[in-house]
Design an enzyme around this catalytic site. Sequence first.
Site, PDB file in Angstrom:
ATOM      1  N   ASP A  15       0.816  -1.224   0.000  1.00 47.13           N
ATOM      2  CA  ASP A  15       0.000   0.000   0.000  1.00 47.13           C
ATOM      3  C   ASP A  15       0.845   1.266   0.000  1.00 47.13           C
ATOM      4  O   ASP A  15       0.678   2.153   0.853  1.00 47.13           O
ATOM      5  CB  ASP A  15      -0.939   0.019   1.217  1.00 47.13           C
ATOM      6  CG  ASP A  15      -1.704  -1.267   1.394  1.00 47.13           C
ATOM      7  OD1 ASP A  15      -2.147  -1.820   0.382  1.00 47.13           O
ATOM      8  OD2 ASP A  15      -1.857  -1.720   2.539  1.00 47.13           O
ATOM      9  N   GLU A 191     -11.377   1.281  -3.216  1.00 48.57           N
ATOM     10  CA  GLU A 191     -10.701   1.640  -1.972  1.00 48.57           C
ATOM     11  C   GLU A 191      -9.467   2.469  -2.322  1.00 48.57           C
ATOM     12  O   GLU A 191      -9.268   2.871  -3.467  1.00 48.57           O
ATOM     13  CB  GLU A 191     -10.305   0.381  -1.192  1.00 48.57           C
ATOM     14  CG  GLU A 191      -9.433  -0.577  -1.993  1.00 48.57           C
ATOM     15  CD  GLU A 191      -9.179  -1.911  -1.306  1.00 48.57           C
ATOM     16  OE1 GLU A 191      -9.464  -2.021  -0.110  1.00 48.57           O
ATOM     17  OE2 GLU A 191      -8.679  -2.826  -1.977  1.00 48.57           O
TER      18      GLU A 191
END
Length: 576
Positions: A15, A191
């Site tokens: 991420d 997301e």
Amino acid sequence: MPLVRNPILPGFHADPSFLRVGNDYYIATSTFEWFPGVQIYHSTDLANWSLVSRPLSRAAQLDMRGNPDSCGVWAPCLSHDGSDFWLIYSDVKRKDGSFKDSLNYIVHAPSVTGPWSDPVFANSSGFDPSLFHDPDSGRKYFTNMLWDHRRRGDLGTPFSGIMMQEFDPKQGRLVGPRKNIYKGTNLKLVEGPHIYKRNGIYYLMTAEGGTGYDHAVTLARSTSGDIWGPYETHPEKHILTSKDHPLAALQRAGHGSIVDVDQPDGTTKPYLVHLCGRPVTQKRRCVLGRETGIQAATWRDDGWLYVDNGPVPSLFVNIPGTRDDDVKTAYYWKEKRYIFDGKVDNSAVVGTAARQLPADFQWLRTPEPERIFSVRDNKLVLYGRQTIGSWFEQALVARRQQHFSFDAETVLTGDYQPEDERQFAGLTLYYSRYNFFYLVVSGDEASYASNKGYRELIIMSSEMSYPDGNLERPALNAPVRLPARGDVRLALTVRGGSELQFWYATAETNNELTKVGPVYDASIVSDECGGHQEHGSFTGAFVGVAASDLNGTAMPARFTEFVYRPMQDPRDRYEV
């Protein structure tokens, strides 16, 4: 320009949030249940990266005791408003079932190395929060994905879109209306939002398709001049993905973030960092977890961003900088021999015990490291606590597995005298409570009581099990009898990410390493086997030392060194 091989941050570095401040580049990555929280890397050329900060390092900022596997710190966003650094992160307390207890916080600091503030609570309506500092209005906007536990989100999933709300730093809270600004595409599971502004147009970059093999980076934009939208989706939808190319070297590509990078000719060019995975075996298991890669991109005349040679990520990428020779060596083949002399000043974290630990190492969940380890008398001392399957307090200190083939060794000192089978310490290849291998020195209650004077060497291996009613059942090999005293050298070898062999040595073996146990399937120490088939396990393999004392006496186990030795493997080849 020279070619650099992906991933630029090998091993568990998921991420990535990409930031440029002046001539400095930063990448912040998720740490999940590993403490301290968030890893921030620094570079001046995109090729050579060094760890400079782990900002969430005290109890006021982060306490993950009780957090399940793969919960904790998700998807941090690192930003800068011209004065201060800001870090936004989720502390996920529950992820399975209908509910997502994702607590979103905001901290800031004058420097990337701190001091970082105590957190401000933002909300818990979803995860993957980020903060955008509008360069024109000076306002700050907070976004996160929205979780609908009723599963009435768009396209029939609990992922119901991207929420935005203004953040007031003076009040220290979100203010004004909340709005769902983007529902995503038919790939679902939207997301990882990041907002950018270019030529008066607001761009929204998101992740879609989950964290498995359908992962993707999706781009949308608002051309109205209004940050609230409406947002239209990129004509190709996904600017980066491997989902339709199962043979690509970099799989599971998604969750992107961009910055502009100076070029040798005086221009700038956008670059995108993203997570990716490199599967091994026919079962396509990513034993190194989700790693960070980089791609060159271009703003075309239509005002949209396109990844060069995309949307499939490239294994080799042109960037302005070149990898230093010593960095190349460290990345690929250089042995790391860690000694615990207390002279390390790990400025990336706070606390005496933690600062004396080599920077490559982390531990699980607790903000009180002095309860589980210390560095004394040239040894790493672990204080036996709960088992390594605990979600609360276990004495486990480890570093990332960053190579498909490697050796690891440590020495457990001879003063470790376990009284029974409830005291054990040793060497572990660890992913989660559901998948680990653990070579331990333990005791035998009958032997101790009868003064026969021997210890036992045991391999504990967790059987891969999923939350479908199957119980976790650690499998044990037949114990090997060890002398009552004397150092025990413990080692493991992993080859190709799929074959694990344990070894040991004592004075009785003339200190020569001897095989113990069968060859295990090392590939189960991977995302794909972390307790969920897909979209549910997010970290990566670690190798390190651990100690347990279920009698409650915190029996210390002392380790004199730790060696991590990469071995050449075709998947780790540097040369173009």
